[in-house]
Design a protein around this motif. Structure first.
Motif, short mmCIF file in Angstrom:
data_model
loop_
_atom_site.label_atom_id
_atom_site.label_comp_id
_atom_site.label_asym_id
_atom_site.label_seq_id
_atom_site.Cartn_x
_atom_site.Cartn_y
_atom_site.Cartn_z
N GLU A 138 44.63 28.87 10.39
CA GLU A 138 44.43 28.76 11.84
C GLU A 138 43.23 27.88 12.20
OE1 GLU A 138 46.32 30.19 14.67
OE2 GLU A 138 47.49 29.74 12.89
N SER A 139 42.26 27.78 11.30
CA SER A 139 41.01 27.07 11.64
C SER A 139 41.19 25.56 11.76
CB SER A 139 39.94 27.36 10.57
OG SER A 139 40.35 26.86 9.31
N ILE A 140 42.34 25.04 11.31
CA ILE A 140 42.57 23.59 11.48
C ILE A 140 42.94 23.25 12.93
CG2 ILE A 140 43.31 23.32 9.09
CD1 ILE A 140 46.19 23.14 10.17
N LEU A 141 43.29 24.26 13.73
CA LEU A 141 43.73 23.99 15.10
C LEU A 141 42.62 23.43 16.00
CD1 LEU A 141 46.15 26.95 15.93
CD2 LEU A 141 46.70 24.59 15.40
N PRO A 142 41.40 24.02 16.03
CA PRO A 142 40.36 23.45 16.91
C PRO A 142 40.02 21.99 16.60
CG PRO A 142 39.77 25.68 16.26
CD PRO A 142 40.97 25.31 15.46
N PRO A 143 39.83 21.58 15.32
CA PRO A 143 39.58 20.15 15.06
C PRO A 143 40.74 19.25 15.49
CG PRO A 143 38.96 21.45 13.15
CD PRO A 143 39.67 22.37 14.08
N LEU A 144 41.98 19.68 15.24
CA LEU A 144 43.13 18.88 15.66
C LEU A 144 43.22 18.81 17.19
CD1 LEU A 144 45.99 19.94 13.19
CD2 LEU A 144 44.95 17.68 13.40
N PHE A 145 42.91 19.91 17.85
CA PHE A 145 42.92 19.95 19.31
C PHE A 145 41.94 18.93 19.89
CE2 PHE A 145 41.22 21.67 23.30
CZ PHE A 145 42.38 21.87 24.03
N ILE A 146 40.73 18.90 19.32
CA ILE A 146 39.71 17.95 19.78
C ILE A 146 40.10 16.52 19.42
CG2 ILE A 146 37.28 17.29 19.56
CD1 ILE A 146 36.71 20.26 18.95
N LEU A 147 40.62 16.33 18.20
CA LEU A 147 40.99 15.00 17.73
C LEU A 147 42.02 14.35 18.65
CD1 LEU A 147 40.67 12.93 15.35
CD2 LEU A 147 42.67 14.02 14.33
N ILE A 148 43.08 15.12 18.98
CA ILE A 148 44.13 14.57 19.85
C ILE A 148 43.63 14.47 21.29
CG2 ILE A 148 46.46 14.95 20.75
CD1 ILE A 148 47.10 16.37 18.09
N GLY A 149 42.91 15.50 21.76
CA GLY A 149 42.45 15.52 23.14
C GLY A 149 41.44 14.44 23.48
N VAL A 150 40.63 14.03 22.48
CA VAL A 150 39.58 13.03 22.74
C VAL A 150 40.05 11.62 22.40
CG1 VAL A 150 37.26 12.27 22.10
CG2 VAL A 150 37.73 14.70 22.44
N PHE A 151 40.73 11.46 21.26
CA PHE A 151 41.04 10.13 20.75
C PHE A 151 42.51 9.73 20.93
CE2 PHE A 151 37.44 11.75 18.31
CZ PHE A 151 36.52 10.72 18.50
N GLY A 152 43.33 10.59 21.55
CA GLY A 152 44.74 10.28 21.71
C GLY A 152 45.01 9.28 22.82
N SER A 153 46.30 9.06 23.08
CA SER A 153 46.69 8.08 24.11
C SER A 153 46.84 8.76 25.47
CB SER A 153 47.98 7.37 23.68
OG SER A 153 48.96 8.29 23.29
N ASP A 154 47.68 8.27 26.36
CA ASP A 154 47.68 8.64 27.78
C ASP A 154 47.88 10.14 28.02
OD1 ASP A 154 47.27 6.00 28.29
OD2 ASP A 154 49.39 5.55 28.66
N ASN A 155 48.88 10.74 27.38
CA ASN A 155 49.19 12.16 27.61
C ASN A 155 48.56 13.06 26.55
OD1 ASN A 155 50.80 11.66 29.89
ND2 ASN A 155 52.55 11.14 28.57
N ARG A 156 47.36 12.69 26.10
CA ARG A 156 46.74 13.39 24.97
C ARG A 156 46.39 14.85 25.28
NH1 ARG A 156 43.30 9.44 26.83
NH2 ARG A 156 41.32 10.12 27.76
N VAL A 157 45.97 15.15 26.51
CA VAL A 157 45.57 16.52 26.85
C VAL A 157 46.77 17.47 26.77
CG1 VAL A 157 44.61 17.99 28.66
CG2 VAL A 157 43.68 15.70 28.29
N LYS A 158 47.89 17.03 27.34
CA LYS A 158 49.10 17.84 27.28
C LYS A 158 49.55 18.06 25.84
CE LYS A 158 53.81 18.02 29.14
NZ LYS A 158 54.84 17.31 29.95
#
Length: 551
Positions: A138-158
């Motif tokens: 389960e602990s991999i979820l917070p880093p992945l959440f931040i990685l996609i939410g900060v460095f992703g493309s247009d709909n990264r938050v969703k």
């Protein structure tokens, strides 16, 4: 100390970045610190692989740290986890190199997240405690959440919320099953759980909880929405880690928790799992055929291939389980390569992911076209690639269990060839060079060439000579098969065997089912005897070594 160093070196890299952050170290040096830490980890994992004894199924390099908390901290590696550790240490440097030039803001945060992910992912494969397995799972979820939410493309938050909420909700069922096992067995140690034998009704409820969590992580039909959004919106390094390692957590969890601990339950539900897998293959393949986004096409194909190795791992045959492991490793090499071609080379140069915008790339990017072609062939499961070995053995295992499901599952070969070759033909050929671009796109540079070479070479070499992997995992998988056969008929002990297999006697002291003079349900496999091998099989079942029916 080798296993502990695998977990600590990325953390030392994180510490070095944080210490030097106040000294205003250049962004290139931050990337170099992260890359150095990940490459050192790769060399350590290679040392572990070289020293590993593949003739036993015991955990090796075991390290024990007692009473750190409520649980004991155990680390170890066996034949089922060694290749997943190697895959992780190979992919992390590649994920850092893939975004070497495209990530220019918050570089420190990006490198720190990747290094933290390496530690947490390796911990999933190394811990020997079921509660710690869940914690790191389960602990991999917070880093992945931040990685996609900060460095992703247009709909990264969703996309980041989809990933977090889907996986977290599914894993709650896994937590309930783990707590139930801990309560019944009074321990969370893997080795002790492997020796237990839960009541059938208990196995059913434990199986429901664990399978739901792994079905979300695989992902299967109706549970795959998060993966498509996460892949498409994630930065390139995140897509590589998701495809290569995070999707393999479900495969590893099935090998570790379901097959050895819950054999009776999963044997009864195999055909339901097969139905889910076949629907997933057909649905994902048809969805892939209609997509126009090159990154989305590769993401959909990952769902289809994940369903194939899900079918193989539940086949209860040596070939099927070995094939699922091979296919998982092959997908962990090929899918990142395709993401690099689509998102790291084409997108970085043209800033579009639409297949219709590309045409005639082979005319100006010959090196790219060659590597892209090899990776596309591997994605189709063409011979002389590791994907072919994995798909062939997985589908062989499915055919042994059910010919009907085997026929439907084999449609993945036709579908994958259809959408992959279509994508390659449109991008690399398809007529004259596209008029959408006012200038020629540059061919591969040295960094991109080395990354793709690192992924293509093992895919082809292990496809030509797969014995390196097959021989290594053979003993561990064989012991899983023997465990199934014994436990399925383990009701109240030898007395029940005698009532089921009346009059069957053994004649050799190495019979695992009892003494030579006792009534036992074991017969020698005649095909193995001709090759001077003694394999004991329950009458009416197939030999786990060669597949010969024994009456």
């Amino acid at each position: 100390m080798l296993l502990l160093s695998l977990l600590l070196i990325p953390l030392f890299g994180v510490l070095a970045i944080l210490v030097n952050k106040d000294n205003k170290v250049s962004l290139t040096n931050v990337k170099l610190i992260g890359l150095t830490a990940s490459i050192v980890n790769l060399f350590i994992s290679l040392i572990i692989f070289i020293l590993f004894d593949f003739s036993t199924n015991q955990f090796q390099f075991v390290q024990e740290y007692h009473q750190i908390s409520y649980f004991d901290f155990y680390l170890g590696v066996d034949g089922l986890s060694i290749y997943f550790v190697l895959l992780t240490t190979i992919i992390i440097p590649i994920s850092l190199l893939s975004n070497w030039t495209s990530i220019s803001k918050d570089v420190e945060s990006y490198v720190i997240i990747i290094l933290l992910l390496e530690t947490l992912l390796l911990a999933v494969f190394l811990v020997l405690d079921i509660l710690l397995f869940y914690i790191f799972f389960e602990s991999i979820l917070p880093p992945l959440f931040i990685l996609i939410g900060v460095f992703g493309s247009d709909n990264r938050v969703k996309a980041s919320f989809y990933l977090f909420l889907y996986t977290l909700l599914g894993s709650l069922f896994l937590l309930l099953s783990i707590l139930a096992m801990s309560s019944i067995m009074s321990t969370t140690d893997f080795d002790t759980l492997f020796k237990g034998n839960f009541v059938y009704l208990t196995q059913l409820f434990l199986f429901y909880g664990i399978f739901i969590a792994f079905a979300v992580k695989t992902p299967t039909i109706f549970l795959n929405t998060w993966l498509l959004k996460a892949h498409v919106e994630s930065p390139l390094g995140g897509s590589i880690i998701l495809a290569a390692i995070v999707l393999k957590l479900s495969l590893y969890g099935i090998l570790r928790l379901i097959l050895p601990v819950l054999p009776k339950a999963y044997m009864d539900y195999t055909y339901i799992i097969y139905l889910i897998g076949v629907i997933t293959i057909i649905y994902a393949s048809l969805s892939t055929l209609r997509t126009i986004d090159v990154k989305e096409l590769i993401a959909y194909s990952s769902v289809s291939h994940a369903a194939v190795y899900l079918l193989g791992v539940f086949s209860n045959s040596l070939q099927g389980i070995e094939g699922s492991i091979n296919l998982g490793l092959a997908h962990g090499l090929v899918s990142p390569g395709l993401f690099i071609c689509a998102g790291g080379i084409l997108y970085d140069r043209s800033h579009t992911r639409l297949i219709a915008f590309y045409r005639g790339m082979a005319q100006i990017m010959p090196l790219f076209a060659i590597f892209f072609f090899i990776l596309c062939l591997a994605n189709c499961g063409a011979p002389l690639t590791l994907n072919f070995i994995g798909e062939f053995l997985s589908l062989y295992g499915v055919f042994e269990r059910s010919s009907l499901y085997g026929v439907f599952a084999s449609s993945s070969i036709v579908f994958s060839a259809a959408y992959t070759i279509y994508m390659y033909q449109k991008i690399s050929f398809g007529g004259a060079y596209s008029k959408m671009f006012t200038a020629n796109l540059a061919d591969l540079n040295k960094r991109e060439f080395m990354i793709l070479l690192t992924l293509v070479v093992p895919t082809v070499i292990f496809g030509i000579y797969p014995a390196v992997i097959l021989d290594a995992i053979h003993y561990s998988v064989t012991t899983l098969i023997y465990s199934f056969d014994i436990n399925i008929f383990d009701c109240t002990g030898p007395d029940s065997w005698e009532s089921i297999f009346e009059g069957t006697t053994g004649s050799s002291g190495d019979n695992p089912f009892g003494e030579p003079s006792d009534p036992v349900p074991g017969r020698r496999c005649p095909a193995c005897l001709e090759e001077e091998r003694t394999v004991w099989v329950i009458p009416g079942k197939c030999c786990p070594y060669c597949g010969t029916p024994v009456n």
